[in-house]
Design an enzyme around this catalytic site. Structure first.
Site, PDB file in Angstrom:
ATOM      1  N   ASP A  80      37.972  34.573  36.116  1.00 50.96           N
ATOM      2  CA  ASP A  80      37.430  34.849  37.447  1.00 50.96           C
ATOM      3  C   ASP A  80      35.991  35.335  37.412  1.00 50.96           C
ATOM      4  OD1 ASP A  80      39.666  34.081  38.827  1.00 50.96           O
ATOM      5  OD2 ASP A  80      40.459  36.095  39.106  1.00 50.96           O
TER       6      ASP A  80
ATOM      7  N   GLU B 127      38.762  48.126  28.114  1.00 47.97           N
ATOM      8  CA  GLU B 127      39.443  48.061  29.405  1.00 47.97           C
ATOM      9  C   GLU B 127      39.169  49.337  30.180  1.00 47.97           C
ATOM     10  OE1 GLU B 127      41.589  47.723  32.726  1.00 47.97           O
ATOM     11  OE2 GLU B 127      41.133  46.037  31.362  1.00 47.97           O
ATOM     12  N   GLN B 128      38.800  49.200  31.454  1.00 50.99           N
ATOM     13  CA  GLN B 128      38.398  50.375  32.225  1.00 50.99           C
ATOM     14  C   GLN B 128      39.568  51.269  32.620  1.00 50.99           C
ATOM     15  OE1 GLN B 128      36.477  49.389  35.893  1.00 50.99           O
ATOM     16  NE2 GLN B 128      38.115  48.032  36.599  1.00 50.99           N
TER      17      GLN B 128
ATOM     18  N   TYR C  30      59.001  31.666  44.872  1.00 51.03           N
ATOM     19  CA  TYR C  30      59.702  31.186  43.676  1.00 51.03           C
ATOM     20  C   TYR C  30      60.312  32.382  42.946  1.00 51.03           C
ATOM     21  CZ  TYR C  30      55.125  32.305  41.472  1.00 51.03           C
ATOM     22  OH  TYR C  30      53.959  32.901  41.076  1.00 51.03           O
TER      23      TYR C  30
ATOM     24  N   ARG D 261      53.627  38.420  36.382  1.00 52.84           N
ATOM     25  CA  ARG D 261      52.363  38.594  35.643  1.00 52.84           C
ATOM     26  C   ARG D 261      52.496  39.670  34.568  1.00 52.84           C
ATOM     27  NH1 ARG D 261      47.601  36.426  38.211  1.00 52.84           N
ATOM     28  NH2 ARG D 261      46.386  37.720  36.791  1.00 52.84           N
TER      29      ARG D 261
END
Length: 382
Positions: free
Chosen positions: A290, A30-31, A210, A104
């Protein structure tokens, strides 16, 4: 076999956890220097929920999330309800998997915590990919070199893995800018705070709202047809005044939602459309999420399809030699992800048409016909 996952987002962590559970050692690169997720709300629909249940995380997801109940599609200008969608416990029972709204960061923490508990998993922070080859060799900006039997590019819409190994067309600006915000629900007027979740639709405008974190926060995203901003970034700050200038005809409920947003919790980004890649596997390297099939957000399925990818890929790698596994994974996922990409574009157009009331007369997206929620990444043939 050992696997390297580039990117510790939701898709990368899902893939890593599913691989480890099948006996494959995994290193996640992970960067960033801190393992955390940016963003706001996310929808876990049953197609992704099945994966989380299979990984033993379903109970945690249900506790952390909010069951939507009845969602209202409303006219942006008047606030009147056009039609409703049921997203209640009956939907969960019908599909046998959770349907929840979450922050998230909460879902990311659930996945990261589960992976960190696995002895065969390693997470290396501060590793920004500089170079990768189809044989599984990698070099990072800090000078570290590594090699793995399989490399998985889960590094998002600006994927370094994709840009080095695959031919891609330039992304196309859609003419839309999105804003996202989080509001403490108790900061809203009482009549706005108690409104049901759902969307407001109008010409060139779409508002989604929501609850998350047990209803303590209200998450929203607002999509506007404008060319005033072209940067594709989730972290570009915005202001209440800037957003309200695009909502002069919106009903009081929507304007109150924006007005109550803390300045530090309002961001904007330009929406870009990308065509499906001709291929997303080369040698011992593949893509997911993505990086492979970035999609517009109107179906709320970007994270869900990345989670699906992670499970299908892990199953393939556990059952076949690497290059055969990657070919099987891509073949199993291509039609599904292309369908979601296309339907998301079409849904966004219908939501922002000139006659919002038309949605009350015509059919919406047929989730059952498309197999959107019925899709099972744990059992789909590969």
């Amino acid at each position: 076999m050992d696997a390297a996952v580039i990117g510790a987002g939701l898709g990368g962590l899902t893939a890593a956890l599913a691989l480890v559970r099948r006996g494959i050692a995994v290193t996640v690169f992970e960067q960033t220097e801190v393992l955390r997720e940016v963003g706001a709300g996310i929808t876990v629909s049953p197609n992704a929920g099945r994966v989380l249940d299979h990984l033993g995380l379903g109970a945690a997801v249900r506790r952390a999330g909010v069951l939507p109940g009845t969602q209202h599609i409303r006219d942006l200008r008047t606030g009147a309800t056009i039609r409703t969608l049921e997203r209640d416990a009956d939907l969960e029972a019908r599909y046998g998997a959770p349907y929840r709204h979450l922050h998230r960061a909460d879902l990311h923490a659930i996945l990261a915590g589960a992976l960190e508990a696995e002895a065969r998993a390693t997470i290396r922070l501060g590793h920004r990919l500089e170079a990768v080859s189809s044989c599984g060799w990698m070099r990072f900006a800090n000078g570290v070199e590594a090699r793995a039997d399989v490399v998985i590019g889960a590094d998002g819409v600006r994927s370094a893995v994709r840009d080095q190994l695959f031919q891609t067309d330039p992304p196309r600006f859609t003419g839309q800018v999105a804003w996202r915000g989080l509001v403490p629900t108790d900061a809203l007027p009482s009549d706005v705070a108690t409104e049901p979740p759902g969307i407001f639709i109008g010409p060139g405008r779409l508002v989604l709202r929501y609850p998350v974190r047990g209803g303590a926060l209200t998450n929203y995203a607002i999509f506007v047809e404008t060319a005033d901003w072209l940067e594709e970034s989730w972290t570009a700050p915005s202001t209440e005044a800037e957003l309200l200038a695009h909502l002069d005809e919106a009903c009081a409920s929507v304007r109150a939602l924006v007005a109550a947003t803390p300045a530090a919790w309002l961001f904007k980004w330009a929406l870009y459309a990308r065509e499906p890649l001709a291929r997303w596997t080369r040698g011992r390297v593949t893509l997911l999420g993505d990086a492979a099939h970035a999609m517009l957000p109107f179906m709320g399925q970007g994270a869900a399809t990345a989670i699906e990818d992670g499970m299908v890929l892990a199953r393939a790698l556990a059952g076949y030699p690497v290059e055969d596994a990657l070919a099987s994974y891509e073949a199993a996922r291509r039609e599904r992800t292309a369908m979601v990409q296309l339907q998301s574009r079409l849904l966004g157009l219908s939501f922002q048409g000139k006659d919002p009331a038309a949605l009350g007369r015509g059919p919406l997206l047929n989730e059952e016909e498309l197999g959107l929620f019925a899709y099972d990444p744990v059992t789909v043939p590969i």
